[in-house]
Design a protein around this motif. Structure first.
Motif, short mmCIF file in Angstrom:
data_model
loop_
_atom_site.label_atom_id
_atom_site.label_comp_id
_atom_site.label_asym_id
_atom_site.label_seq_id
_atom_site.Cartn_x
_atom_site.Cartn_y
_atom_site.Cartn_z
N SER A 38 36.94 50.25 45.35
CA SER A 38 35.46 49.77 44.90
C SER A 38 35.70 47.98 44.85
O SER A 38 34.99 47.48 45.38
CB SER A 38 35.18 50.12 43.39
OG SER A 38 36.19 49.61 42.59
N GLY A 39 36.90 47.68 44.65
CA GLY A 39 37.26 46.17 44.74
C GLY A 39 37.35 45.69 46.13
O GLY A 39 36.74 44.70 46.53
N LEU A 40 37.88 46.53 47.04
CA LEU A 40 37.94 46.24 48.33
C LEU A 40 36.17 46.22 48.88
O LEU A 40 36.21 45.18 49.76
CB LEU A 40 38.45 47.11 49.11
CG LEU A 40 40.27 47.08 48.97
CD1 LEU A 40 40.93 48.05 49.92
CD2 LEU A 40 40.76 45.82 49.17
N ILE A 66 35.22 37.36 45.56
CA ILE A 66 36.48 37.97 46.04
C ILE A 66 37.53 37.93 44.95
O ILE A 66 38.32 38.94 44.70
CB ILE A 66 37.05 37.38 47.26
CG1 ILE A 66 36.17 37.65 48.66
CG2 ILE A 66 38.39 37.82 47.81
CD1 ILE A 66 36.68 36.91 49.89
N ALA A 67 37.51 36.96 44.04
CA ALA A 67 38.20 36.93 43.02
C ALA A 67 38.17 38.01 42.11
O ALA A 67 39.24 38.83 41.56
CB ALA A 67 38.24 35.69 42.24
N ALA A 68 37.11 38.46 41.74
CA ALA A 68 36.86 40.10 40.99
C ALA A 68 37.57 40.98 41.52
O ALA A 68 38.09 42.02 41.21
CB ALA A 68 35.28 39.97 40.64
N ALA A 69 37.02 40.95 43.07
CA ALA A 69 37.64 42.09 43.67
C ALA A 69 38.98 42.20 43.83
O ALA A 69 39.76 43.55 43.54
CB ALA A 69 36.97 42.19 45.25
N VAL A 70 39.78 41.10 43.94
CA VAL A 70 41.28 41.19 43.98
C VAL A 70 41.73 41.58 42.56
O VAL A 70 42.71 42.37 42.58
CB VAL A 70 41.85 39.56 44.32
CG1 VAL A 70 43.33 39.56 44.12
CG2 VAL A 70 41.46 39.27 45.76
N VAL A 95 41.39 45.52 42.55
CA VAL A 95 42.70 45.91 43.15
C VAL A 95 44.07 45.96 42.58
O VAL A 95 44.65 46.97 42.15
CB VAL A 95 42.76 45.48 44.57
CG1 VAL A 95 43.85 46.14 45.25
CG2 VAL A 95 41.35 45.76 45.40
N LEU A 96 44.35 44.53 42.04
CA LEU A 96 45.60 44.44 41.34
C LEU A 96 45.61 45.25 39.92
O LEU A 96 46.80 45.80 39.56
CB LEU A 96 45.92 42.97 41.13
CG LEU A 96 46.05 42.29 42.45
CD1 LEU A 96 46.30 40.96 42.16
CD2 LEU A 96 47.22 42.75 43.34
N PHE A 118 40.46 42.48 36.98
CA PHE A 118 41.71 43.07 36.47
C PHE A 118 41.70 43.76 35.19
O PHE A 118 42.23 44.80 35.43
CB PHE A 118 42.87 41.85 36.35
CG PHE A 118 44.20 42.54 36.07
CD1 PHE A 118 45.18 42.50 37.15
CD2 PHE A 118 44.78 42.50 34.86
CE1 PHE A 118 46.27 43.10 37.03
CE2 PHE A 118 45.81 43.23 34.44
CZ PHE A 118 47.00 43.45 35.73
N GLY A 119 40.95 43.33 34.30
CA GLY A 119 40.63 44.33 33.31
C GLY A 119 39.71 45.67 33.68
O GLY A 119 40.17 46.40 33.08
N MET A 120 38.82 45.26 34.63
CA MET A 120 38.23 46.76 35.10
C MET A 120 39.17 47.51 35.87
O MET A 120 39.23 48.93 35.69
CB MET A 120 37.00 46.08 36.07
CG MET A 120 35.91 45.85 35.11
SD MET A 120 35.18 47.14 33.94
CE MET A 120 34.60 48.45 35.04
N GLY A 121 40.23 47.02 36.49
CA GLY A 121 40.90 47.76 37.11
C GLY A 121 41.73 48.54 36.33
O GLY A 121 42.38 49.69 36.56
N LEU A 122 42.29 48.02 35.09
CA LEU A 122 43.00 48.58 34.07
C LEU A 122 42.12 49.82 33.52
O LEU A 122 42.82 50.82 32.93
CB LEU A 122 43.54 47.80 32.91
CG LEU A 122 44.35 46.72 33.48
CD1 LEU A 122 44.71 45.82 32.21
CD2 LEU A 122 45.70 47.23 33.91
#
Length: 532
Positions: free
Chosen positions: A154-156, A317-321, A324-325, A378-382
Protein backbone atom coordinates in the motif's frame (compact mmCIF):
# COMPACT_ATOMS: atom_id res chain seq x y z
CA UNK A 1 -0.16 -43.17 7.45
CA UNK A 2 -0.32 -39.44 8.18
CA UNK A 3 -2.23 -37.45 5.60
CA UNK A 4 -1.19 -34.00 4.50
CA UNK A 5 -3.79 -31.44 3.47
CA UNK A 6 -3.68 -29.84 0.05
CA UNK A 7 -2.96 -26.51 1.67
CA UNK A 8 0.09 -27.91 3.48
CA UNK A 9 1.41 -29.41 0.25
CA UNK A 10 1.09 -26.12 -1.55
CA UNK A 11 2.80 -24.11 1.17
CA UNK A 12 6.29 -25.05 0.05
CA UNK A 13 9.10 -22.57 0.80
CA UNK A 14 10.43 -22.82 -2.76
CA UNK A 15 7.18 -21.54 -4.25
CA UNK A 16 5.94 -19.14 -1.57
CA UNK A 17 8.17 -16.16 -2.46
CA UNK A 18 7.39 -16.08 -6.21
CA UNK A 19 3.71 -16.36 -5.31
CA UNK A 20 4.08 -13.51 -2.84
CA UNK A 21 5.72 -11.30 -5.46
CA UNK A 22 2.81 -11.80 -7.85
CA UNK A 23 0.05 -11.13 -5.32
CA UNK A 24 1.87 -8.06 -3.96
CA UNK A 25 2.02 -6.72 -7.53
CA UNK A 26 -1.74 -7.25 -7.85
CA UNK A 27 -2.40 -5.67 -4.46
CA UNK A 28 -0.23 -2.65 -5.25
CA UNK A 29 -2.30 -2.07 -8.39
CA UNK A 30 -5.31 -1.21 -6.21
CA UNK A 31 -3.42 1.44 -4.22
CA UNK A 32 -1.64 2.78 -7.29
CA UNK A 33 -4.94 3.49 -9.02
CA UNK A 34 -6.45 5.06 -5.90
CA UNK A 35 -3.56 7.52 -5.45
CA UNK A 36 -2.89 8.27 -9.12
CA UNK A 37 -6.38 9.75 -9.51
CA UNK A 38 -5.63 12.47 -6.97
CA UNK A 39 -3.36 14.35 -9.38
CA UNK A 40 -5.74 13.97 -12.35
CA UNK A 41 -8.89 15.65 -11.01
CA UNK A 42 -7.84 19.15 -12.07
CA UNK A 43 -7.16 17.97 -15.61
CA UNK A 44 -10.47 16.07 -15.75
CA UNK A 45 -12.28 19.29 -14.84
CA UNK A 46 -10.62 21.17 -17.73
CA UNK A 47 -13.02 21.31 -20.74
CA UNK A 48 -10.09 21.55 -23.19
CA UNK A 49 -7.51 19.14 -21.75
CA UNK A 50 -9.99 16.84 -19.99
CA UNK A 51 -13.68 16.04 -19.87
CA UNK A 52 -15.02 19.29 -18.41
CA UNK A 53 -16.27 17.34 -15.39
CA UNK A 54 -18.28 19.26 -12.81
CA UNK A 55 -17.33 19.12 -9.10
CA UNK A 56 -20.18 16.67 -8.46
CA UNK A 57 -19.02 14.45 -11.32
CA UNK A 58 -15.45 14.52 -10.02
CA UNK A 59 -16.68 13.40 -6.59
CA UNK A 60 -18.39 10.43 -8.18
CA UNK A 61 -15.39 9.53 -10.35
CA UNK A 62 -13.67 8.77 -7.03
CA UNK A 63 -16.72 7.67 -5.04
CA UNK A 64 -18.12 5.18 -7.59
CA UNK A 65 -14.95 3.14 -7.17
CA UNK A 66 -15.14 3.18 -3.36
CA UNK A 67 -18.87 2.47 -3.32
CA UNK A 68 -18.66 -0.71 -5.41
CA UNK A 69 -15.32 -1.76 -3.88
CA UNK A 70 -16.60 -1.67 -0.30
CA UNK A 71 -20.03 -3.04 -1.17
CA UNK A 72 -18.76 -6.10 -3.05
CA UNK A 73 -15.86 -7.13 -0.77
CA UNK A 74 -17.82 -9.80 1.15
CA UNK A 75 -18.91 -11.24 -2.17
CA UNK A 76 -15.29 -11.25 -3.33
CA UNK A 77 -14.20 -13.13 -0.22
CA UNK A 78 -16.98 -15.70 -0.60
CA UNK A 79 -16.13 -16.27 -4.26
CA UNK A 80 -12.46 -16.77 -3.33
CA UNK A 81 -13.49 -19.44 -0.83
CA UNK A 82 -15.89 -21.10 -3.29
CA UNK A 83 -13.84 -21.15 -6.50
CA UNK A 84 -10.35 -20.71 -5.06
CA UNK A 85 -8.36 -17.48 -4.71
CA UNK A 86 -6.38 -18.12 -7.93
CA UNK A 87 -9.53 -18.16 -10.07
CA UNK A 88 -10.93 -15.09 -8.31
CA UNK A 89 -7.59 -13.30 -8.70
CA UNK A 90 -7.58 -13.94 -12.44
CA UNK A 91 -11.18 -12.74 -12.79
CA UNK A 92 -10.50 -9.60 -10.74
CA UNK A 93 -7.40 -8.70 -12.75
CA UNK A 94 -9.21 -9.21 -16.07
CA UNK A 95 -12.15 -7.06 -14.97
CA UNK A 96 -9.90 -4.34 -13.54
CA UNK A 97 -7.80 -4.21 -16.72
CA UNK A 98 -10.80 -4.06 -19.05
CA UNK A 99 -12.46 -1.33 -16.97
CA UNK A 100 -9.20 0.68 -16.89
CA UNK A 101 -8.95 0.56 -20.68
CA UNK A 102 -12.59 1.63 -20.99
CA UNK A 103 -12.03 4.50 -18.56
CA UNK A 104 -8.99 5.73 -20.50
CA UNK A 105 -11.13 6.26 -23.61
CA UNK A 106 -14.35 7.37 -21.89
CA UNK A 107 -16.10 10.04 -24.02
CA UNK A 108 -17.62 11.86 -21.04
CA UNK A 109 -17.62 12.01 -17.26
CA UNK A 110 -20.65 9.71 -16.95
CA UNK A 111 -18.90 6.95 -18.88
CA UNK A 112 -15.78 7.37 -16.73
CA UNK A 113 -17.90 7.02 -13.58
CA UNK A 114 -19.32 3.71 -14.88
CA UNK A 115 -15.81 2.49 -15.74
CA UNK A 116 -14.61 3.41 -12.25
CA UNK A 117 -17.46 1.40 -10.74
CA UNK A 118 -16.35 -1.69 -12.67
CA UNK A 119 -12.78 -1.05 -11.54
CA UNK A 120 -14.11 -1.13 -7.98
CA UNK A 121 -15.75 -4.49 -8.67
CA UNK A 122 -12.43 -5.83 -9.97
CA UNK A 123 -10.66 -4.59 -6.84
CA UNK A 124 -13.29 -6.28 -4.65
CA UNK A 125 -12.33 -9.60 -6.25
CA UNK A 126 -8.60 -8.84 -6.04
CA UNK A 127 -8.04 -7.74 -2.44
CA UNK A 128 -9.53 -10.73 -0.50
CA UNK A 129 -7.95 -13.15 -2.98
CA UNK A 130 -4.44 -11.74 -2.53
CA UNK A 131 -4.47 -12.14 1.25
CA UNK A 132 -6.16 -15.54 0.96
CA UNK A 133 -3.34 -16.73 -1.35
CA UNK A 134 -0.73 -15.58 1.19
CA UNK A 135 -2.47 -17.27 4.12
CA UNK A 136 -2.86 -20.57 2.25
CA UNK A 137 0.43 -20.72 0.33
CA UNK A 138 2.96 -19.44 2.88
CA UNK A 139 4.42 -21.67 5.63
CA UNK A 140 3.28 -20.56 9.07
CA UNK A 141 6.77 -19.57 10.22
CA UNK A 142 7.07 -17.14 7.29
CA UNK A 143 3.48 -15.90 7.22
CA UNK A 144 3.95 -12.79 9.36
CA UNK A 145 6.84 -11.63 7.16
CA UNK A 146 4.75 -12.29 4.05
CA UNK A 147 1.84 -10.28 5.45
CA UNK A 148 4.28 -7.47 6.26
CA UNK A 149 5.39 -7.34 2.62
CA UNK A 150 1.75 -7.52 1.49
CA UNK A 151 0.87 -4.59 3.79
CA UNK A 152 3.82 -2.51 2.61
CA UNK A 153 2.49 -2.68 -0.97
CA UNK A 154 0.00 0.00 0.00
CA UNK A 155 2.86 2.36 0.78
CA UNK A 156 4.52 1.67 -2.55
CA UNK A 157 1.26 2.28 -4.40
CA UNK A 158 0.59 5.52 -2.52
CA UNK A 159 4.14 6.71 -3.24
CA UNK A 160 4.32 5.79 -6.91
CA UNK A 161 0.79 6.87 -7.87
CA UNK A 162 1.04 10.67 -7.63
CA UNK A 163 4.53 10.77 -9.16
CA UNK A 164 3.59 8.54 -12.10
CA UNK A 165 0.35 10.45 -12.58
CA UNK A 166 2.17 13.78 -12.69
CA UNK A 167 4.67 12.52 -15.27
CA UNK A 168 1.95 11.01 -17.47
CA UNK A 169 -0.17 14.17 -17.39
CA UNK A 170 2.85 16.28 -18.32
CA UNK A 171 3.46 14.23 -21.49
CA UNK A 172 0.18 12.52 -22.45
CA UNK A 173 -3.58 12.97 -22.33
CA UNK A 174 -5.69 12.46 -19.21
CA UNK A 175 -6.63 8.86 -20.12
CA UNK A 176 -3.02 7.76 -19.75
CA UNK A 177 -3.42 7.61 -15.94
CA UNK A 178 -5.97 4.81 -16.39
CA UNK A 179 -4.34 3.15 -19.39
CA UNK A 180 -1.16 2.77 -17.30
CA UNK A 181 -2.96 0.03 -15.34
CA UNK A 182 -3.26 -2.25 -18.38
CA UNK A 183 0.40 -3.37 -18.77
CA UNK A 184 0.61 -3.95 -15.00
CA UNK A 185 -2.54 -6.09 -15.18
CA UNK A 186 -1.05 -8.09 -18.08
CA UNK A 187 2.14 -8.69 -16.07
CA UNK A 188 0.15 -9.82 -13.02
CA UNK A 189 -2.05 -12.14 -15.10
CA UNK A 190 1.01 -13.83 -16.55
CA UNK A 191 2.49 -14.19 -13.06
CA UNK A 192 -0.68 -15.71 -11.60
CA UNK A 193 -0.89 -18.25 -14.43
CA UNK A 194 2.80 -19.13 -14.05
CA UNK A 195 3.33 -19.44 -10.29
CA UNK A 196 0.12 -19.21 -8.20
CA UNK A 197 -1.18 -22.71 -7.38
CA UNK A 198 -4.84 -23.69 -7.57
CA UNK A 199 -5.41 -23.37 -3.83
CA UNK A 200 -8.43 -25.08 -2.32
CA UNK A 201 -9.50 -25.37 1.26
CA UNK A 202 -10.71 -28.69 2.77
CA UNK A 203 -14.18 -28.82 1.28
CA UNK A 204 -16.05 -26.92 -1.39
CA UNK A 205 -17.85 -23.93 0.03
CA UNK A 206 -21.47 -23.40 -1.00
CA UNK A 207 -22.34 -19.87 -2.10
CA UNK A 208 -24.89 -18.04 0.04
CA UNK A 209 -26.45 -16.04 -2.79
CA UNK A 210 -29.16 -14.26 -0.69
CA UNK A 211 -26.51 -13.34 1.88
CA UNK A 212 -24.15 -12.03 -0.78
CA UNK A 213 -26.92 -9.90 -2.30
CA UNK A 214 -27.83 -8.47 1.12
CA UNK A 215 -24.19 -7.68 1.94
CA UNK A 216 -23.62 -5.91 -1.39
CA UNK A 217 -26.84 -3.86 -1.15
CA UNK A 218 -26.43 -3.13 2.57
CA UNK A 219 -22.78 -2.08 2.43
CA UNK A 220 -23.45 -0.18 -0.78
CA UNK A 221 -26.30 1.76 0.86
CA UNK A 222 -24.26 2.64 3.94
CA UNK A 223 -21.22 3.71 1.91
CA UNK A 224 -23.42 5.75 -0.45
CA UNK A 225 -24.91 7.60 2.53
CA UNK A 226 -21.43 8.21 3.96
CA UNK A 227 -20.26 9.60 0.62
CA UNK A 228 -23.25 11.94 0.43
CA UNK A 229 -22.60 13.04 4.02
CA UNK A 230 -18.99 13.79 3.08
CA UNK A 231 -20.15 16.02 0.24
CA UNK A 232 -20.92 18.69 2.82
CA UNK A 233 -24.70 18.43 2.61
CA UNK A 234 -27.12 18.38 5.53
CA UNK A 235 -26.93 15.13 7.47
CA UNK A 236 -30.70 14.98 7.93
CA UNK A 237 -31.59 15.07 4.21
CA UNK A 238 -33.32 12.09 2.57
CA UNK A 239 -30.32 11.62 0.24
CA UNK A 240 -28.21 10.84 3.34
CA UNK A 241 -30.63 9.24 5.81
CA UNK A 242 -32.52 7.01 3.35
CA UNK A 243 -29.49 5.03 2.06
CA UNK A 244 -27.98 4.89 5.56
CA UNK A 245 -31.18 3.54 7.15
CA UNK A 246 -31.97 1.13 4.32
CA UNK A 247 -28.36 -0.03 4.12
CA UNK A 248 -28.20 -0.52 7.89
CA UNK A 249 -31.48 -2.47 7.86
CA UNK A 250 -30.26 -4.74 5.06
CA UNK A 251 -27.01 -5.36 6.95
CA UNK A 252 -29.01 -6.23 10.08
CA UNK A 253 -31.03 -8.74 8.06
CA UNK A 254 -27.77 -10.04 6.57
CA UNK A 255 -26.19 -10.60 10.02
CA UNK A 256 -29.36 -12.27 11.35
CA UNK A 257 -29.46 -14.56 8.33
CA UNK A 258 -25.78 -15.48 8.69
CA UNK A 259 -26.47 -16.92 12.14
CA UNK A 260 -28.87 -19.49 10.66
CA UNK A 261 -27.25 -20.10 7.29
CA UNK A 262 -25.54 -23.51 6.82
CA UNK A 263 -23.04 -21.84 4.46
CA UNK A 264 -22.71 -18.21 5.62
CA UNK A 265 -20.90 -15.58 3.55
CA UNK A 266 -19.60 -14.13 6.83
CA UNK A 267 -19.03 -16.76 9.52
CA UNK A 268 -19.83 -14.84 12.68
CA UNK A 269 -17.93 -17.37 14.78
CA UNK A 270 -14.78 -15.62 13.62
CA UNK A 271 -15.77 -12.72 15.88
CA UNK A 272 -15.81 -14.98 18.92
CA UNK A 273 -12.06 -14.55 18.95
CA UNK A 274 -11.32 -11.31 20.85
CA UNK A 275 -8.19 -10.85 18.74
CA UNK A 276 -10.23 -10.88 15.54
CA UNK A 277 -12.88 -8.51 16.88
CA UNK A 278 -10.52 -6.05 18.57
CA UNK A 279 -8.20 -6.14 15.58
CA UNK A 280 -11.08 -5.23 13.27
CA UNK A 281 -11.99 -2.25 15.46
CA UNK A 282 -8.38 -1.02 15.66
CA UNK A 283 -7.99 -1.36 11.89
CA UNK A 284 -11.25 0.53 11.29
CA UNK A 285 -10.18 3.40 13.55
CA UNK A 286 -6.63 3.54 12.19
CA UNK A 287 -7.73 3.74 8.56
CA UNK A 288 -10.52 6.17 9.40
CA UNK A 289 -8.03 8.55 11.03
CA UNK A 290 -5.40 8.10 8.31
CA UNK A 291 -7.77 8.63 5.37
CA UNK A 292 -9.30 11.71 6.98
CA UNK A 293 -5.86 13.13 7.69
CA UNK A 294 -4.52 12.52 4.18
CA UNK A 295 -7.65 14.15 2.76
CA UNK A 296 -7.04 17.52 4.42
CA UNK A 297 -3.25 17.17 4.21
CA UNK A 298 -3.46 17.05 0.40
CA UNK A 299 -5.53 20.26 0.37
CA UNK A 300 -3.12 21.86 2.83
CA UNK A 301 -0.04 21.09 0.73
CA UNK A 302 -1.62 22.39 -2.49
CA UNK A 303 -3.46 25.26 -0.80
CA UNK A 304 -1.92 27.31 2.04
CA UNK A 305 1.49 25.66 1.52
CA UNK A 306 1.35 26.47 -2.21
CA UNK A 307 2.80 23.26 -3.73
CA UNK A 308 1.93 21.93 -7.17
CA UNK A 309 0.19 18.51 -7.39
CA UNK A 310 3.45 16.85 -8.49
CA UNK A 311 5.44 18.50 -5.67
CA UNK A 312 2.77 17.56 -3.13
CA UNK A 313 2.91 13.97 -4.36
CA UNK A 314 6.68 14.00 -3.96
CA UNK A 315 6.38 15.18 -0.35
CA UNK A 316 3.84 12.43 0.34
CA UNK A 317 6.48 9.85 -0.60
CA UNK A 318 7.80 10.30 2.95
CA UNK A 319 4.62 8.72 4.33
CA UNK A 320 4.84 5.87 1.83
CA UNK A 321 8.47 5.16 2.74
CA UNK A 322 7.45 5.14 6.39
CA UNK A 323 4.68 2.61 5.71
CA UNK A 324 7.08 0.29 3.90
CA UNK A 325 9.75 0.50 6.63
CA UNK A 326 7.22 0.19 9.44
CA UNK A 327 5.66 -2.87 7.83
CA UNK A 328 9.07 -4.51 7.50
CA UNK A 329 10.04 -3.63 11.09
CA UNK A 330 6.76 -4.81 12.63
CA UNK A 331 7.54 -8.58 12.76
CA UNK A 332 10.76 -7.99 14.72
CA UNK A 333 9.02 -5.49 17.01
CA UNK A 334 6.17 -7.93 17.57
CA UNK A 335 8.65 -10.58 18.70
CA UNK A 336 10.35 -8.05 20.97
CA UNK A 337 7.32 -6.22 22.41
CA UNK A 338 4.38 -8.52 21.44
CA UNK A 339 1.83 -7.79 18.74
CA UNK A 340 -0.37 -5.92 21.21
CA UNK A 341 2.24 -3.32 22.14
CA UNK A 342 3.59 -2.98 18.60
CA UNK A 343 0.09 -2.15 17.38
CA UNK A 344 -0.50 0.24 20.29
CA UNK A 345 2.84 1.99 19.65
CA UNK A 346 1.99 2.43 15.98
CA UNK A 347 -1.42 3.95 16.69
CA UNK A 348 0.07 6.26 19.32
CA UNK A 349 2.77 7.45 16.90
CA UNK A 350 0.21 8.35 14.24
CA UNK A 351 -1.92 10.15 16.83
CA UNK A 352 1.09 12.27 17.81
CA UNK A 353 1.68 13.30 14.19
CA UNK A 354 -1.95 14.40 13.83
CA UNK A 355 -1.49 16.66 16.85
CA UNK A 356 1.55 18.19 15.14
CA UNK A 357 -0.67 19.65 12.40
CA UNK A 358 -2.16 22.02 14.97
CA UNK A 359 1.03 24.10 14.59
CA UNK A 360 1.24 24.03 10.78
CA UNK A 361 0.86 27.21 8.74
CA UNK A 362 1.52 28.62 5.31
CA UNK A 363 5.27 28.76 5.90
CA UNK A 364 5.95 25.46 7.65
CA UNK A 365 9.26 24.07 6.27
CA UNK A 366 8.90 21.12 3.89
CA UNK A 367 11.45 18.97 5.82
CA UNK A 368 9.29 19.30 8.94
CA UNK A 369 6.19 18.22 7.02
CA UNK A 370 8.07 15.31 5.41
CA UNK A 371 9.46 14.17 8.77
CA UNK A 372 6.01 14.12 10.33
CA UNK A 373 4.61 12.23 7.34
CA UNK A 374 7.40 9.67 7.67
CA UNK A 375 6.63 9.07 11.36
CA UNK A 376 2.95 8.80 10.51
CA UNK A 377 3.63 6.23 7.78
CA UNK A 378 5.99 4.24 10.01
CA UNK A 379 3.30 4.12 12.70
CA UNK A 380 0.71 2.84 10.23
CA UNK A 381 3.21 0.24 9.03
CA UNK A 382 3.55 -1.00 12.62
CA UNK A 383 -0.23 -1.32 12.85
CA UNK A 384 -1.27 -2.95 9.58
CA UNK A 385 0.89 -6.07 9.58
CA UNK A 386 0.45 -7.36 13.16
CA UNK A 387 -3.27 -6.51 13.19
CA UNK A 388 -3.78 -8.51 10.01
CA UNK A 389 -1.67 -11.37 11.37
CA UNK A 390 -3.66 -11.43 14.64
CA UNK A 391 -6.98 -11.36 12.78
CA UNK A 392 -6.02 -14.15 10.36
CA UNK A 393 -4.21 -16.35 12.90
CA UNK A 394 -7.24 -18.42 13.83
CA UNK A 395 -9.06 -18.38 10.49
CA UNK A 396 -9.31 -21.90 8.98
CA UNK A 397 -8.20 -22.36 5.34
CA UNK A 398 -11.72 -22.75 3.95
CA UNK A 399 -12.67 -19.37 5.43
CA UNK A 400 -9.51 -17.50 4.47
CA UNK A 401 -11.41 -15.52 1.83
CA UNK A 402 -14.13 -14.53 4.31
CA UNK A 403 -11.56 -13.45 6.90
CA UNK A 404 -9.64 -11.53 4.25
CA UNK A 405 -12.87 -9.83 3.18
CA UNK A 406 -13.54 -8.61 6.74
CA UNK A 407 -10.00 -7.23 6.84
CA UNK A 408 -10.48 -5.48 3.50
CA UNK A 409 -13.99 -4.18 4.26
CA UNK A 410 -12.69 -2.72 7.53
CA UNK A 411 -9.98 -0.79 5.68
CA UNK A 412 -12.27 0.50 2.94
CA UNK A 413 -15.22 1.46 5.14
CA UNK A 414 -12.83 3.04 7.65
CA UNK A 415 -11.24 5.09 4.87
CA UNK A 416 -14.62 6.18 3.54
CA UNK A 417 -15.80 7.17 7.02
CA UNK A 418 -12.59 9.13 7.60
CA UNK A 419 -12.90 11.13 4.39
CA UNK A 420 -16.58 11.80 5.13
CA UNK A 421 -15.74 12.98 8.65
CA UNK A 422 -12.84 15.19 7.55
CA UNK A 423 -14.76 16.57 4.55
CA UNK A 424 -17.79 17.47 6.63
CA UNK A 425 -15.69 19.20 9.31
CA UNK A 426 -13.59 21.10 6.76
CA UNK A 427 -16.66 22.28 4.82
CA UNK A 428 -18.64 23.34 7.88
CA UNK A 429 -15.83 25.19 9.67
CA UNK A 430 -14.58 26.85 6.47
CA UNK A 431 -18.08 28.15 5.64
CA UNK A 432 -18.56 29.44 9.18
CA UNK A 433 -15.27 31.35 9.14
CA UNK A 434 -15.80 32.76 5.65
CA UNK A 435 -19.34 33.84 6.58
CA UNK A 436 -17.82 36.15 9.18
CA UNK A 437 -15.19 37.47 6.74
CA UNK A 438 -15.76 40.70 4.81
CA UNK A 439 -15.14 39.93 1.13
CA UNK A 440 -14.42 42.52 -1.59
CA UNK A 441 -17.85 42.57 -3.26
CA UNK A 442 -18.66 45.19 -5.89
CA UNK A 443 -17.57 46.51 -9.30
CA UNK A 444 -13.87 46.20 -8.42
CA UNK A 445 -14.27 42.88 -6.62
CA UNK A 446 -16.56 39.86 -6.55
CA UNK A 447 -20.13 39.48 -7.72
CA UNK A 448 -22.66 38.18 -5.22
CA UNK A 449 -22.59 34.71 -6.81
CA UNK A 450 -18.79 34.62 -6.87
CA UNK A 451 -18.64 35.66 -3.22
CA UNK A 452 -20.99 32.81 -2.31
CA UNK A 453 -18.79 30.34 -4.20
CA UNK A 454 -15.69 31.68 -2.43
CA UNK A 455 -17.40 31.13 0.92
CA UNK A 456 -18.06 27.49 -0.03
CA UNK A 457 -14.70 26.39 -1.47
CA UNK A 458 -11.16 27.50 -0.65
CA UNK A 459 -10.00 26.29 -4.08
CA UNK A 460 -12.61 28.47 -5.81
CA UNK A 461 -11.64 31.43 -3.65
CA UNK A 462 -7.97 31.10 -4.60
CA UNK A 463 -8.86 30.75 -8.28
CA UNK A 464 -10.99 33.89 -8.15
CA UNK A 465 -8.27 35.72 -6.24
CA UNK A 466 -5.77 34.89 -8.96
CA UNK A 467 -7.97 35.84 -11.91
CA UNK A 468 -9.26 39.08 -10.31
CA UNK A 469 -5.96 39.98 -8.61
CA UNK A 470 -7.41 39.98 -5.10
CA UNK A 471 -4.61 38.71 -2.81
CA UNK A 472 -6.68 39.56 0.26
CA UNK A 473 -9.29 36.99 -0.84
CA UNK A 474 -6.65 34.24 -1.12
CA UNK A 475 -5.28 35.18 2.31
CA UNK A 476 -8.77 35.02 3.83
CA UNK A 477 -9.40 31.61 2.25
CA UNK A 478 -6.09 30.28 3.57
CA UNK A 479 -6.85 31.49 7.11
CA UNK A 480 -10.32 29.94 7.04
CA UNK A 481 -8.94 26.66 5.67
CA UNK A 482 -6.22 26.47 8.34
CA UNK A 483 -8.80 27.02 11.08
CA UNK A 484 -10.92 24.24 9.54
CA UNK A 485 -7.86 21.96 9.33
CA UNK A 486 -7.04 22.57 12.99
CA UNK A 487 -10.55 21.49 13.97
CA UNK A 488 -10.42 18.42 11.72
CA UNK A 489 -6.96 17.39 12.95
CA UNK A 490 -8.03 17.74 16.58
CA UNK A 491 -10.86 15.24 16.11
CA UNK A 492 -8.62 12.99 14.02
CA UNK A 493 -6.14 12.87 16.89
CA UNK A 494 -8.94 12.11 19.38
CA UNK A 495 -10.06 9.25 17.15
CA UNK A 496 -6.52 7.87 16.91
CA UNK A 497 -6.06 8.02 20.69
CA UNK A 498 -9.32 6.02 21.01
CA UNK A 499 -7.73 3.42 18.72
CA UNK A 500 -4.73 3.29 21.07
CA UNK A 501 -7.04 2.53 24.01
CA UNK A 502 -8.81 -0.22 22.05
CA UNK A 503 -5.45 -1.78 21.15
CA UNK A 504 -4.22 -1.78 24.75
CA UNK A 505 -7.48 -3.00 26.29
CA UNK A 506 -8.84 -5.22 23.51
CA UNK A 507 -5.68 -6.97 22.33
CA UNK A 508 -4.73 -8.61 25.60
CA UNK A 509 -1.93 -11.14 25.36
CA UNK A 510 -4.01 -14.16 26.35
CA UNK A 511 -6.62 -13.29 23.73
CA UNK A 512 -4.12 -12.80 20.90
CA UNK A 513 -2.50 -16.14 21.73
CA UNK A 514 -5.73 -17.83 22.69
CA UNK A 515 -7.61 -20.73 21.17
CA UNK A 516 -8.00 -20.60 17.40
CA UNK A 517 -11.20 -21.20 15.54
CA UNK A 518 -10.23 -24.22 13.45
CA UNK A 519 -11.88 -26.13 10.69
CA UNK A 520 -12.52 -29.16 12.90
CA UNK A 521 -14.51 -27.08 15.41
CA UNK A 522 -16.53 -25.42 12.67
CA UNK A 523 -17.28 -28.63 10.77
CA UNK A 524 -18.28 -30.49 13.94
CA UNK A 525 -20.62 -27.67 14.95
CA UNK A 526 -22.18 -27.74 11.49
CA UNK A 527 -22.76 -31.52 11.74
CA UNK A 528 -24.32 -31.11 15.17
CA UNK A 529 -26.64 -28.40 13.81
CA UNK A 530 -27.64 -30.56 10.83
CA UNK A 531 -28.39 -33.55 13.10
CA UNK A 532 -30.41 -31.24 15.36
Amino acid sequence: MTTVSSTEKQASPTRSWPVLLVVVCAQMLIWLDTSILNVAVTTLADPAAGLGATPAELEWVASAYTLVFAGALFAGGALADRFGPRTTLLAGLALFGAASAAGAFAPDAGSLIVARAFMGAGSALLMPATLSVIVQSTPEEKRTRAIAIWSSSSGLGVAVGPVVGGVLLDHFWWGSVFLANVPIVALCLAGVVAVVPALKGPGRRVLDLPGLALSVLGLGGVVYGIIELGNGRTWYGAHVLLPLVLGGALLAVFVAGQRRSPAPSLDLRLFRQPGFTAGSVVLLIAFMALAGHLFYAAFYLQGPRGLSPADAGTVMIAAAVGIVLGSQASPAMSRLLSARWTIAAGVLATAATYVGYLWFGGGTPIPVIAALLWVQGFGMGLVGTPVTAVMMRGVPPQLAGAGSAVNSVTRQVGGTLGVAMAGSILSAVYRDHMADTALPVGPQGLSADAAEQARTSAETARSLAGSLRLPELAAAADRAFLDAMYTATFWTAVLAFAGFVVAVVGLRARDVKGKDVNSKDINSKKREKERG
